[in-house]
Design a protein around this motif. Structure first.
Motif, PDB file in Angstrom:
ATOM      1  N   GLY A 196      50.026  36.420  33.212  1.00 29.11           N
ATOM      2  CA  GLY A 196      50.615  35.767  34.372  1.00 29.11           C
ATOM      3  C   GLY A 196      49.810  34.593  34.882  1.00 29.11           C
ATOM      4  O   GLY A 196      50.314  33.798  35.672  1.00 29.11           O
ATOM      5  N   PHE A 197      48.551  34.476  34.437  1.00 27.41           N
ATOM      6  CA  PHE A 197      47.691  33.371  34.860  1.00 27.41           C
ATOM      7  C   PHE A 197      47.704  32.255  33.823  1.00 27.41           C
ATOM      8  O   PHE A 197      47.866  32.502  32.621  1.00 27.41           O
ATOM      9  CB  PHE A 197      46.259  33.857  35.075  1.00 27.41           C
ATOM     10  CG  PHE A 197      46.080  34.703  36.298  1.00 27.41           C
ATOM     11  CD1 PHE A 197      45.746  34.127  37.514  1.00 27.41           C
ATOM     12  CD2 PHE A 197      46.246  36.082  36.244  1.00 27.41           C
ATOM     13  CE1 PHE A 197      45.568  34.907  38.654  1.00 27.41           C
ATOM     14  CE2 PHE A 197      46.073  36.876  37.365  1.00 27.41           C
ATOM     15  CZ  PHE A 197      45.739  36.284  38.576  1.00 27.41           C
ATOM     16  N   ASN A 198      47.513  31.041  34.282  1.00 24.74           N
ATOM     17  CA  ASN A 198      47.483  29.878  33.417  1.00 24.74           C
ATOM     18  C   ASN A 198      46.347  28.957  33.829  1.00 24.74           C
ATOM     19  O   ASN A 198      46.085  28.774  35.022  1.00 24.74           O
ATOM     20  CB  ASN A 198      48.805  29.111  33.517  1.00 24.74           C
ATOM     21  CG  ASN A 198      48.806  27.877  32.637  1.00 24.74           C
ATOM     22  OD1 ASN A 198      48.797  27.960  31.423  1.00 24.74           O
ATOM     23  ND2 ASN A 198      48.814  26.716  33.271  1.00 24.74           N
ATOM     24  N   SER A 248      45.999  29.158  37.894  1.00 22.03           N
ATOM     25  CA  SER A 248      47.120  29.482  38.776  1.00 22.03           C
ATOM     26  C   SER A 248      47.827  30.732  38.267  1.00 22.03           C
ATOM     27  O   SER A 248      47.678  31.133  37.112  1.00 22.03           O
ATOM     28  CB  SER A 248      48.113  28.311  38.857  1.00 22.03           C
ATOM     29  OG  SER A 248      47.452  27.143  39.296  1.00 22.03           O
ATOM     30  N   TYR A 249      48.653  31.309  39.140  1.00 21.43           N
ATOM     31  CA  TYR A 249      49.386  32.523  38.790  1.00 21.43           C
ATOM     32  C   TYR A 249      50.859  32.314  39.083  1.00 21.43           C
ATOM     33  O   TYR A 249      51.246  31.736  40.098  1.00 21.43           O
ATOM     34  CB  TYR A 249      48.875  33.713  39.598  1.00 21.43           C
ATOM     35  CG  TYR A 249      49.616  35.002  39.308  1.00 21.43           C
ATOM     36  CD1 TYR A 249      49.311  35.762  38.174  1.00 21.43           C
ATOM     37  CD2 TYR A 249      50.627  35.443  40.162  1.00 21.43           C
ATOM     38  CE1 TYR A 249      49.996  36.937  37.902  1.00 21.43           C
ATOM     39  CE2 TYR A 249      51.318  36.622  39.891  1.00 21.43           C
ATOM     40  CZ  TYR A 249      50.998  37.368  38.759  1.00 21.43           C
ATOM     41  OH  TYR A 249      51.679  38.534  38.498  1.00 21.43           O
ATOM     42  N   LYS A 250      51.677  32.801  38.178  1.00 20.08           N
ATOM     43  CA  LYS A 250      53.119  32.771  38.355  1.00 20.08           C
ATOM     44  C   LYS A 250      53.703  34.051  37.812  1.00 20.08           C
ATOM     45  O   LYS A 250      53.433  34.455  36.685  1.00 20.08           O
ATOM     46  CB  LYS A 250      53.732  31.557  37.612  1.00 20.08           C
ATOM     47  CG  LYS A 250      55.225  31.400  37.863  1.00 20.08           C
ATOM     48  CD  LYS A 250      55.749  30.147  37.176  1.00 20.08           C
ATOM     49  CE  LYS A 250      57.244  29.951  37.468  1.00 20.08           C
ATOM     50  NZ  LYS A 250      57.764  28.730  36.803  1.00 20.08           N
ATOM     51  N   LYS A 251      54.500  34.725  38.625  1.00 20.31           N
ATOM     52  CA  LYS A 251      55.106  35.990  38.220  1.00 20.31           C
ATOM     53  C   LYS A 251      56.069  35.780  37.065  1.00 20.31           C
ATOM     54  O   LYS A 251      56.736  34.762  36.988  1.00 20.31           O
ATOM     55  CB  LYS A 251      55.840  36.630  39.404  1.00 20.31           C
ATOM     56  CG  LYS A 251      54.920  37.069  40.520  1.00 20.31           C
ATOM     57  CD  LYS A 251      55.706  37.732  41.639  1.00 20.31           C
ATOM     58  CE  LYS A 251      54.789  38.192  42.764  1.00 20.31           C
ATOM     59  NZ  LYS A 251      55.541  38.798  43.879  1.00 20.31           N
ATOM     60  N   GLN A 304      48.484  33.440  46.523  1.00 12.64           N
ATOM     61  CA  GLN A 304      49.143  33.166  45.245  1.00 12.64           C
ATOM     62  C   GLN A 304      48.883  34.264  44.226  1.00 12.64           C
ATOM     63  O   GLN A 304      49.792  34.702  43.520  1.00 12.64           O
ATOM     64  CB  GLN A 304      48.661  31.825  44.678  1.00 12.64           C
ATOM     65  CG  GLN A 304      49.334  31.443  43.364  1.00 12.64           C
ATOM     66  CD  GLN A 304      48.707  30.228  42.696  1.00 12.64           C
ATOM     67  OE1 GLN A 304      48.372  30.272  41.527  1.00 12.64           O
ATOM     68  NE2 GLN A 304      48.540  29.134  43.432  1.00 12.64           N
ATOM     69  N   PHE A 305      47.644  34.738  44.139  1.00 14.62           N
ATOM     70  CA  PHE A 305      47.283  35.748  43.157  1.00 14.62           C
ATOM     71  C   PHE A 305      47.827  37.110  43.594  1.00 14.62           C
ATOM     72  O   PHE A 305      48.111  37.333  44.777  1.00 14.62           O
ATOM     73  CB  PHE A 305      45.765  35.833  43.004  1.00 14.62           C
ATOM     74  CG  PHE A 305      45.128  34.657  42.307  1.00 14.62           C
ATOM     75  CD1 PHE A 305      45.844  33.501  42.015  1.00 14.62           C
ATOM     76  CD2 PHE A 305      43.784  34.688  41.955  1.00 14.62           C
ATOM     77  CE1 PHE A 305      45.250  32.417  41.385  1.00 14.62           C
ATOM     78  CE2 PHE A 305      43.175  33.611  41.323  1.00 14.62           C
ATOM     79  CZ  PHE A 305      43.919  32.478  41.042  1.00 14.62           C
ATOM     80  N   SER A 312      45.314  28.445  44.309  1.00 18.73           N
ATOM     81  CA  SER A 312      44.798  28.328  42.944  1.00 18.73           C
ATOM     82  C   SER A 312      43.270  28.387  42.968  1.00 18.73           C
ATOM     83  O   SER A 312      42.637  28.079  43.980  1.00 18.73           O
ATOM     84  CB  SER A 312      45.249  27.016  42.305  1.00 18.73           C
ATOM     85  OG  SER A 312      46.651  26.994  42.121  1.00 18.73           O
TER      86      SER A 312
END
Length: 431
Positions: free
Chosen positions: A51-53, A428-431, A337-338, A413
């Protein structure tokens, strides 16, 4: 999540070392995030939780160390070695890339911090501040105000990490110009200096007023002592307390071969996180923390034998980590965000070792330390790995990148600086 308790790396081939780092708990929730923006041959691939980039938003900035980010997302980074050129860079970020807008301040150093309308920055002997405008951009870069001057810098642990709290105080690390306060520094079987006179002006955290100019030692307070060297500092808002990461001492076997094996010297002593209150003493140079025995041990320079337990008057660590990994950045995550489990936990940037022989070198990663009631709640988890470029590079201590500074952006972030090439990574994290 990759969990490492002691990281006692066995003398095996680099390929096996890679397996050690990736197989601690099955590693089922890790994904490799390739730096797609990199074009040079030394590009690295970071491994992060699912989920993290990671994106490299800036490259080749030089020896950038600590980093501070404004509420508007502006990025300030500090060069350790300015070389007579700009020691501070200001960057703005757009479309996945950060661009240098201004550069100023010709002094070397490490510390950088934005607070209450000023940019604070340290050299090895002084702390300056620059007035910021409404957009948190420096108004007069050629006219810094001198906040603190005359600090000791004797070519060992001379960099001055800085931090400000919400009560108008400035905290400055003044590292010990010694490994273990020996009569002859880093010399075989040289005893410790009685009373360790270094503690009078170094090996601790000094507190000054953030809004008073031209302060010297006599204007400040030795807030905490017994700290060999601190690079990572942050204010834990949950505990309303100063937390620091200490670099542990070196050369137990080299200086005391009758008491310590090379293997023991490679993993001891622990790198420690301390929760500091005014007047606390973390024990250097009289004790170190042994993460294997889980106790404070008397230093050999002061009569220790590797087993004799240290005085209880010295502070116990809030968390202890494998030796010689060089913790250069500390950040308590307060963003949204996390995932929730990261809230109020600690991220630590381990710059990497040089002195774990005959074991392979280690570190060069960012870890997450869960906390509960201000202390470690389980072992550290390797969060961002791959900065070195390969397991072989790690084992040899020949890292392509070395994480150093940490900062949280306004969107939550996580930013990580590298002081080999001067890259800035954004996680960054995105579900």
């Amino acid at each position: 999540m990759k969990i490492i308790k002691h990281l006692r790396i066995l003398p095996v081939a680099a390929a096996c070392f890679a397996l050690l780092l990736t197989a601690c708990d099955g590693d089922k929730d890790k994904t490799a995030q390739t730096d797609t923006t990199a074009t040079d041959t030394s590009a690295v691939t970071l491994t992060l939780p699912a989920g993290f980039n990671a994106t490299t938003i800036a490259k080749n900035l030089g020896s950038v160390r600590h980093i501070s980010i404004t509420p508007q997302g502006g990025i300030y980074v500090k060069h350790k070695s300015a070389g007579g050129n700009a020691g501070i860079l200001y960057l703005t970020e757009a479309n996945g890339a950060a661009t240098v807008k201004t550069s100023f301040g010709t002094f070397d150093g490490t510390g950088i911090y934005v607070k209450n309308g000023y940019l604070y920055a340290s050299s090895d002997e002084e702390v300056f501040r620059f007035k910021l405008n409404a957009n948190n951009e420096v108004e007069t870069p050629d006219k810094p105000e001198k906040v603190v001057t005359g600090l000791i810098a004797r070519h060992q642990h001379e960099a001055k990490a800085i931090l400000l709290d919400d009560a108008g105080n400035l905290y400055v690390n003044i590292g010990a110009f010694s490994n273990s306060c020996q009569v002859k520094d880093r010399t075989k079987e040289s005893p410790g200096q009685p009373g360790c006179p270094i503690l009078d002006s170094a090996a601790g955290i000094w507190q000054f007023k953030a809004d008073k100019l031209n302060q010297t030692y006599k204007d400040g307070v030795r807030y905490a002592t017994g700290l060999r060297n601190v690079m990572g500092m942050d204010w834990n808002k949950t505990a309303n307390q100063l937390y620091v990461m200490q670099h542990g001492r070196d050369q137990l076997h080299d200086n005391w071969p009758a008491l310590y094996t090379e293997e023991q010297s490679a993993i001891l002593p622990a790198e420690c996180m301390f929760a500091m209150n005014k007047g606390d003493n973390a024990g250097w140079p009289y004790v170190y923390y042994d993460q294997v025995q889980k106790k404070k041990i008397v230093m050999p320079e002061y009569g220790g034998d590797g087993k004799k337990e240290g005085d209880s008057k010295y502070l116990d660590p809030a968390a202890a980590f494998p030796g010689h990994l060089a913790p250069n950045g500390l950040l308590f995550y307060t963003g949204s965000q996390f995932p929730e489990r990261y809230k109020n936990g600690a991220f630590i940037a381990f710059h990497g070792s040089w002195n774990r022989a005959p074991e392979p070198q280690a570190g060069y990663f960012v870890v997450f330390q869960p906390l509960k009631n201000g202390k470690a709640d389980g072992p550290m988890e390797v969060f961002a790995d791959g900065f070195s470029g390969s397991a072989e590079n790690t084992a040899k201590g020949n890292a392509l990148r070395r994480p150093c500074g940490l900062a949280q952006g306004p969107d939550g972030s996580l930013y990580v600086t590298d002081d080999v090439k001067g890259d800035i990574f954004k996680i960054s994290y995105k579900k």
